[in-house]
Structures are given as C-alpha cells and as structure tokens.
Design an enzyme around this catalytic site. Structure first.
Site: not given
Length: 282
Positions: A90, A147, A249
């Site tokens: 995200d 992910h 980050s």
C-alpha cells in the site's frame, strides 16, 4: 527552495540516533500510553483499524505491534489472473518504467545506477540491465507490510548498510542517489519469467525491517554488509506476506528486460493497494 531547505535539514539531523530512540520507544510496553499513542496516530493519519485483524487499539501491546499489524484475510484481494504481477505494498507509485541501460529514475532530473542500488553485485546488474522497475513509497498512514508481486523462489538476500534519509517526495526530488545511499535489504527471486528483485529501503524513524523467513534484519546497525543464499527452500506465492517495516518506507521492484509490461492504466502518483494489478508478464 523549500525542498532544498528540507534536504539541508536531512543532512543535519542525527538520523541514526533518532531512529534508534524511536525504535526503542516503539518496542516498549507502555500500557495506556501505547493505546493513546495508537489512537492519536490513527486519528492524525485517518487509519481504519476495522480492516486489521486486531480492530481495537488496546489489543496492541507495543507501537511496533500496531505498525506491523496484519489485515483481515479479505482486506486485500489478490488479482488472480495467471500472468498478472501485483502491487507489493500500500502506498504511492512514485516512479516506474524502463531501466535505461543501467539507470533508474529517482525523480525528475535525478537518476541512480543499478551498480549503486545493487551494491555492485555483478550477476544482478547483468540480470536487470535494460529491465523495468517500480518504486512504491509507503507513508506513515499506510499499512506497513510488503508482499510478493508474483510467485517466486528466494535465491539470495543481501543487507546493505547505509544512511537513513527520509524518502518522501521532497527528499527524493532533492537528495541525489537517496535509495542507493540508504540502508536496504535486497531479495533476489527466481520466477516463471526470469529473475525478480524486491528491495526494502530503510529511512529515518524506520526502526526495523523484518522478513518472514529470517526475522529482524535491522537493527542492529553495525555497518557490515551481510549475505544469505538459499537452496530453494523459501517459496512464496503471489500476494503472500514477505515481512514489514516498523514505520513506512519504500519498496523497489526490478524485472529483467522484456519480461513484463506495466498495466496501461498506471500513472505516476497512483495510490497502490496490495494485490492490485501492477503489470503482466510477457
């Protein structure tokens, strides 16, 4: 002018000290103080805990538990098309496109090299020359886990020590080679369409980078490069959880030449969600 001022402040800040102090504080069990901190953070950044597995701020024992929160199983549907490659995190798609020989675009007017980013690893440089890349920036408001963009077998991992500059829009537009200067963890995967690398970049206040298969990679920050090799025992599926930042980050994903085509609806600055289509393999 404002970006230049922010860059100067970055050079002057005691980044290692601030990150160590914040990491120490975020890992403390402070009871109600921790709960109040989480509630305040959620209000400030408009974070919806209803999509998390733990929906009540009181259920998190430390601030880091909150940062590393997992989501409910159906919170991020994974694009299941056979040839699709999905968003790894995200955040915001800050840059993406073609690697020009060995140069990646950091921001308008700023490029950095594969050699610097990949710590002069000769095989990886060869793999990704003239390839493709996508840079995803995670702000404090985002879900902090990253992910897999596709099915892959982990072959090698490298921890590269470095600085801890912030990696927001202002700093990427004003500090040269910022991703190659900051500490990072480089993961090389074998995939059905060739080699793929996922790089997790550290930054100021990012107290920790943690991987599912090795645990906490940093801290400690002892200034030593570390390397792990794998014999095919770490296999990850598309959309699978790889690990987390303890505060957001940047994730940089590299693909080999003529391996993928980015989705034609993508544009710079797009908000990204884990599992949405990023590209498709050729």
């Amino acid at each position: 002018m404002l970006n230049q001022l922010k860059a100067i402040i970055q050079y002057l800040l005691p980044k290692q000290l601030l990150t160590s102090l914040f990491g120490w504080l975020a890992n403390k069990r402070l009871g109600r103080v921790t709960t109040w901190m989480i509630i305040g953070f959620c209000k400030l950044y408009k974070i919806d805990l209803n999509e998390a597995k733990l929906t009540d701020a009181k259920e998190y024992k430390t601030f880091n538990d909150f940062f590393a929160r997992e989501l409910k199983a159906d919170a991020r549907p994974i694009d299941d098309a056979a040839n699709s490659i999905v968003m790894p995190a995200d955040g915001v798609l800050s840059q993406f496109g073609h690697i020009q020989d060995n140069l990646l675009l950091q921001a308008k007017g700023h490029f950095y090299s594969l050699e610097a980013l990949l710590a002069c690893h000769p095989d990886m440089i060869k793999f990704f020359k003239d390839g493709s890349f996508a840079t995803t920036y995670l702000s404090p408001k985002n879900y902090h886990r990253f992910h897999m963009p596709c099915d892959g077998i982990l072959r090698e991992m490298i921890y590269v020590p470095g600085s801890l500059f912030s990696v927001n829009k202002a700093t990427t537009e004003s500090i040269p080679n910022i991703f190659a200067r900051n500490e990072r963890v480089i993961c090389l995967f074998e995939t059905a369409f060739g080699p793929m690398v996922q790089i997790m970049v550290g930054a100021t206040i990012v107290g920790s980078i943690e991987l599912k298969w090795e645990g906490v990679i940093t801290p400690p920050r002892d200034g030593v490069m570390k390397r792990w090799t794998y014999a095919g025992n770490v296999k990850l599926a598309k959309g699978e959880d790889m690990g987390c930042f303890k505060l957001g980050s940047t994730v940089i994903t590299l693909f080999a030449s003529n391996a993928i085509e980015f989705d034609n609806h993508l544009k710079l600055g797009d908000v990204t969600r884990v599992g949405q289509k990023l590209a498709e393999r050729i």
